[in-house]
Design an enzyme around this catalytic site. Structure first.
Site, PDB file in Angstrom:
ATOM      1  N   ARG A 109       0.847  -1.196   0.000  1.00 31.80           N
ATOM      2  CA  ARG A 109       0.000   0.000   0.000  1.00 31.80           C
ATOM      3  C   ARG A 109       0.879   1.240   0.000  1.00 31.80           C
ATOM      4  NH1 ARG A 109      -4.878   1.308   4.268  1.00 31.80           N
ATOM      5  NH2 ARG A 109      -3.228   1.111   5.846  1.00 31.80           N
ATOM      6  N   ASP A 127      -3.751   2.469  13.922  1.00 30.48           N
ATOM      7  CA  ASP A 127      -2.989   3.232  12.937  1.00 30.48           C
ATOM      8  C   ASP A 127      -3.597   4.623  12.843  1.00 30.48           C
ATOM      9  OD1 ASP A 127      -5.242   3.026  11.328  1.00 30.48           O
ATOM     10  OD2 ASP A 127      -4.295   1.764   9.808  1.00 30.48           O
TER      11      ASP A 127
END
Length: 549
Positions: free
Chosen positions: A175, A456
């Protein structure tokens, strides 16, 4: 974080390209003239479009603030209504994705994730990594070595980590950072490089042909998109990159995270734009909640209750999941489920059992809804996820489950008609999570265990967005207090004082004060930055060579 060895200023020999970050000898192997030229080519062609699309987001926010709420686009109805088109067939290694593990590109964590037993591993340059220059370039070194199955790590205590050799290492997906981020340590023609292009280009340049040789391919997760035009930009980049390196078109695969409220209204169109490269969509649930609050933040009728009460079964989240599964399967691609962020609670069996029971229920809900796979943040959760999917999905995927029964309307995607309240503990929890995460991010760590959850950036984004929204609309808490700006700042002071007391002398060595100062600017219902990561990014930039070309 990996041990940082001696680094030195890097001198680029590519015309128009300046590298302003110091690198180790191993990292310098990533920044070859050919690789930097590839980055520069993509940057020069596509960065103007990227910036124009970001400006479109600004204009769309202005319209949202005026009351022009999200809706399905009339100009693309022909794409949604055409039942005949399909996206690409699953690529090698991506037919069965029932358990995917995610994590940062730190060397030890990469090895652990590849060894976890999960089918695939999403190596994350985005929300679970703090984008320091060292982290981003060292992550590329780790990706190169992982692709070649030549990756190992020795802890300072002497413990060694090596890659499993039984052929069952997870398939790698990467990603890159989102369109909104830049890489300030690499300038092309005097301008910071798009972080998305930078991350993609270096990984693709160094690894695409090696991956093909090994029977896989360059596979990506694409974050934070808000429209099919942003997907079109990725598709154009994919085509130019493949043509430039003589890689057949259609080799790349990209799974798009539907993690913005705007993208939820353009799922068909996003798959269509990427149809030769699409490997499906994913329910990026935490960022989706963040985006829902962010985009509708000026409207009091869309105020959400405490984060703990915004579950996957509330109306707007349930509608989003059902539409995603139906859309993906109609187009022949994977519909991936969301993250189980829990981590084991080793010192409390009862609490651990309760947490794992929640994970099992979540994965059962996903597989019975029609998802083709799910996300976990910790290897210990793999067994639980496999149990649910193995019992209810005997085939590699369930793309054949068409969900023709689903009918999702605009009102369904915007429906927040569910019971809930704002509490003082909800406010304090958001403050603690935001402070803890931002402090760690500023210290170079983007994947942080908080209250036995692996958090996150999305978690911090929800926290500060809820606080802003509550303050903006002077929401009354369950305890009868008005959650206005002075109240938010008072509780921020109190929570910071608690942390300071807990840490004692250690507090001075942390970034808590910087985190608090930044956090305070975004929780009063006034100033609102588009992303925390862009708000904080300049604080972690470490340029060392600013001489003009």
């Amino acid at each position: 974080m990996a041990t940082q060895i001696a680094s030195k200023v890097f001198k680029s020999t590519v015309p128009g390209v300046a590298v302003l970050g110091a690198v180790t000898p191993q990292q310098a192997e990533i920044l070859t003239p050919e690789a930097l030229q590839f980055v520069a080519t993509l940057q020069r062609i596509f960065n103007p479009t990227r910036k124009a699309l970001l400006q479109k987001r600004v204009y769309r926010q202005e319209a949202l603030d005026r009351g022009v709420l999200p809706d399905f686009l009339p100009e693309t109805a022909h794409i949604r209504n055409d039942p005949n088109w399909r996206a690409a067939a699953p690529a090698p290694g991506l037919q069965d994705r029932r358990v995917e593990i995610t994590g940062p590109v730190d060397r030890k964590m990469v090895i652990n994730a590849l060894n976890s037993g999960a089918k695939t591993f999403m190596a994350d340059f985005e929300d679970s990594s703090s984008p320091t220059w060292f982290n981003m370039i060292d992550g590329q070194v780790n990706m190169r070595d992982a692709v070649r199955e030549n990756i190992s790590f020795t802890n300072p205590n002497g413990k060694q980590y090596t890659l499993r050799k039984d052929g069952k290492a997870a398939v790698l997906l990467v990603r890159p950072r989102g369109w909104h981020m830049v890489e300030s340590h690499v300038l092309v023609d005097g301008e910071p490089t798009s972080a998305s292009i930078f991350d993609f280009a270096l990984y693709f340049f160094h690894n695409a042909k090696e991956l093909i040789k090994r029977g896989k391919g360059p596979y990506f997760y694409l974050p934070k998109m808000e429209s099919h035009l942003e997907a079109r930009l990725w598709n154009d980049i994919f085509n130019v990159a493949q043509d430039t390196l003589s890689v057949p078109r259609g080799t790349i695969r990209g799974t798009v995270l539907i993690e913005t409220i705007m993208a939820a209204f353009e799922m068909d169109e996003i798959i269509y734009e990427l149809r030769d490269h699409s490997s499906g969509l994913n329910c990026g649930r935490w960022d989706y909640i963040f985006s829902f609050i962010k985009r509708l933040r000026q409207h009091p009728e869309y105020v959400l209750p405490d984060r703990s009460q915004v579950t996957m079964t509330v109306p707007f989240m349930d509608a989003y999941v059902r539409l995603l599964i139906q859309t993906c399967h109609k187009r022949g691609v994977h519909a991936m489920g969301g993250m189980a962020a829990q981590i084991p609670i080793k010192d409390d069996k009862a609490a651990n059992d309760a947490a794992m029971k929640k994970v099992a229920a979540d994965k059962l809900r996903e597989v019975t809804a029609g998802h083709d796979g799910t996300w976990i943040a910790h290897p210990a959760l793999a067994e639980i996820a496999y149990k649910a999917f193995n019992e209810h999905m005997p085939t590699p995927n369930q793309i054949h489950v068409r969900r023709d029964d689903v009918r999702v309307t605009r009102n369904d995607l915007l429906n927040i008609n569910f019971a809930g309240q704002v509490t003082e503990e909800g406010i304090r929890s958001n403050l603690r999570v935001g402070l803890s995460y931002m402090r760690s991010w500023l210290e170079g760590v983007g994947c942080v265990p908080i209250n036995y959850m692996m958090e996150d950036a999305a978690t911090a984004e929800i926290s500060r967005s809820q606080l802003w929204q509550w303050a903006r609309h002077n929401v009354k808490t369950a305890e009868g207090k008005v959650a206005n700006a002075p109240y938010m700042l008072q509780l921020l002071d109190e929570e910071t004082a608690k942390i300071k007391q807990q840490l004692g002398a250690k507090y001075a060595a942390t970034k808590y004060d910087a985190a608090k100062a930044a956090f305070a600017t975004n929780i009063t219902g006034e100033k609102y930055n588009e992303f925390l990561t862009t708000l904080l990014y300049d604080d972690i930039v470490t340029t060392v060579n600013s001489a003009k070309l």
